[in-house]
Design an enzyme around this catalytic site. Structure first.
Site, PDB file in Angstrom:
ATOM      1  N   VAL A  40       0.886  -1.259  -0.027  1.00 16.93           N
ATOM      2  CA  VAL A  40       0.074  -0.237  -0.153  1.00 16.93           C
ATOM      3  C   VAL A  40       0.769   1.397   0.028  1.00 16.93           C
ATOM      4  O   VAL A  40       0.319   2.188  -0.597  1.00 16.93           O
ATOM      5  CB  VAL A  40      -0.864  -0.034   1.263  1.00 16.93           C
ATOM      6  CG1 VAL A  40      -0.148   0.037   2.687  1.00 16.93           C
ATOM      7  CG2 VAL A  40      -1.951   1.071   1.127  1.00 16.93           C
ATOM      8  N   TYR A  54       2.591   1.649  -3.712  1.00 20.37           N
ATOM      9  CA  TYR A  54       1.403   1.652  -4.700  1.00 20.37           C
ATOM     10  C   TYR A  54       0.664   3.034  -4.490  1.00 20.37           C
ATOM     11  O   TYR A  54       0.589   3.510  -5.494  1.00 20.37           O
ATOM     12  CB  TYR A  54       0.346   0.619  -4.525  1.00 20.37           C
ATOM     13  CG  TYR A  54      -0.924   0.765  -5.325  1.00 20.37           C
ATOM     14  CD1 TYR A  54      -0.984   0.398  -6.699  1.00 20.37           C
ATOM     15  CD2 TYR A  54      -2.147   1.487  -4.688  1.00 20.37           C
ATOM     16  CE1 TYR A  54      -2.282   0.530  -7.200  1.00 20.37           C
ATOM     17  CE2 TYR A  54      -3.369   1.541  -5.471  1.00 20.37           C
ATOM     18  CZ  TYR A  54      -3.283   1.118  -6.845  1.00 20.37           C
ATOM     19  OH  TYR A  54      -4.413   1.156  -7.531  1.00 20.37           O
ATOM     20  N   HIS A  55       0.555   3.725  -3.431  1.00 26.34           N
ATOM     21  CA  HIS A  55      -0.145   4.662  -2.933  1.00 26.34           C
ATOM     22  C   HIS A  55       0.596   6.123  -3.479  1.00 26.34           C
ATOM     23  O   HIS A  55       0.229   6.918  -4.053  1.00 26.34           O
ATOM     24  CB  HIS A  55      -0.464   4.945  -1.434  1.00 26.34           C
ATOM     25  CG  HIS A  55      -1.107   6.288  -1.222  1.00 26.34           C
ATOM     26  ND1 HIS A  55      -2.582   6.592  -1.475  1.00 26.34           N
ATOM     27  CD2 HIS A  55      -0.782   7.384  -0.278  1.00 26.34           C
ATOM     28  CE1 HIS A  55      -2.781   7.876  -1.009  1.00 26.34           C
ATOM     29  NE2 HIS A  55      -1.676   8.076  -0.278  1.00 26.34           N
ATOM     30  N   HIS A  56       1.859   5.925  -3.296  1.00 23.68           N
ATOM     31  CA  HIS A  56       2.987   7.131  -3.454  1.00 23.68           C
ATOM     32  C   HIS A  56       2.917   7.013  -5.074  1.00 23.68           C
ATOM     33  O   HIS A  56       3.035   8.198  -5.352  1.00 23.68           O
ATOM     34  CB  HIS A  56       4.406   6.939  -2.971  1.00 23.68           C
ATOM     35  CG  HIS A  56       4.405   7.413  -1.661  1.00 23.68           C
ATOM     36  ND1 HIS A  56       4.486   8.500  -1.393  1.00 23.68           N
ATOM     37  CD2 HIS A  56       4.714   6.730  -0.347  1.00 23.68           C
ATOM     38  CE1 HIS A  56       4.782   8.912  -0.011  1.00 23.68           C
ATOM     39  NE2 HIS A  56       5.033   7.779   0.527  1.00 23.68           N
TER      40      HIS A  56
END
Length: 271
Positions: A145, A148-150
């Site tokens: 997460v 992926y989020h960054h």
């Protein structure tokens, strides 16, 4: 009366007059022209993750306490300043012009305050990739997460910036708000300052709330798209729905794993 005229008159208040530094040169033309470079940046970011983890595999992790304190503190200050400024602006638009204006019409995106904080916010998404370097160099677990989020936030922000998506104002405002709390917590944790135990749970809860509200704003934008002057694209609606949906699932899973499952294990052991 024209919507943009209503908007310009409604915002002629002392509450949201731009500061001198917010009137600086607008980088929008440059960032719009080279927005696709965000894909290259993300590619380099992902390759550096692989290289960094392989490099550190046989090495002892670095402490980096002082650099981490300074890094988190600077991002916390930036996020707090951005939050105060953007929440004040968006709140003024919301209460003077209504919710529809903030998620549907592009007029407010041409304001000097929004222009300044938009391009600074976009560049901050590149800077925040450095969070991952601290994780790798300190040999801390790098969860899916996180990277992926960054990476996807940078791509989504670049896309929204190029297309002047109205609901992007809320995305920026909410993100700055969450990061104000998050990086303050990171600063305290790195400095080994005592903090409320519930703070990490609050941060994850705020992240989940951001995804819910972002989805709602996107849906409203799509519902109101037929109205004259309302702006949205099918591409933006699709990608915002996909990203907010995956973010919600990932952060909800993290919340369950980090704050609920350990508690259940402890209870079963005590029984």
């Amino acid at each position: 009366m024209d919507t943009s005229m209503n908007f310009s008159r409604g915002l002629k208040t002392e509450l949201i007059q731009p500061y001198d530094f917010e009137m600086s040169q607008d980088l929008r033309p440059f960032l719009e022209e080279y927005w696709v470079s965000s894909f290259f940046i993300v590619l380099v970011y992902l390759l550096l993750i692989i290289f960094g983890q392989n490099y550190m595999k046989t090495r002892k992790g670095f402490s980096l306490q002082r650099p981490l304190i300074l890094w988190s503190f600077c991002l916390a200050i930036f996020s707090i300043l951005g939050t105060l400024r953007m929440w004040k602006f968006m709140g003024t638009v919301l209460f003077t012009m209504g919710l529809k204006q903030t998620v549907c019409f592009t007029d407010y995106t041409n304001d000097a305050i929004v222009k300044f904080w938009s391009w600074v916010f976009l560049l901050s998404k590149v800077v925040e990739l450095g969070d991952t370097a601290f994780i790798i160099l300190r040999k801390r677990p790098l969860i899916f997460v996180h990277w992926y989020h960054h990476s996807t936030v940078l791509l989504f922000t670049s896309f929204g910036y190029k297309n002047k998506v109205p609901s992007g104002g809320w995305f920026m405002t909410m993100n700055l708000g969450v990061h104000s709390v998050m990086y303050t917590y990171y600063t305290m944790k790195a400095a080994k300052v005592k903090h409320p135990n519930i703070l990490p749970m609050v941060i994850t809860s705020l992240q989940i709330l951001q995804m819910v509200l972002g989805t709602i704003f996107g849906i409203l934008n799509y519902i109101w798209r037929q109205e004259r002057g309302c702006y949205t694209t099918s591409e933006h609606f699709f990608w915002s729905f996909v990203l907010y949906g995956t973010y919600f699932i990932l952060f909800a899973q993290f919340f369950h794993r980090a704050y609920l499952r350990p508690k259940r294990k402890a209870e079963s052991k005590s029984q």
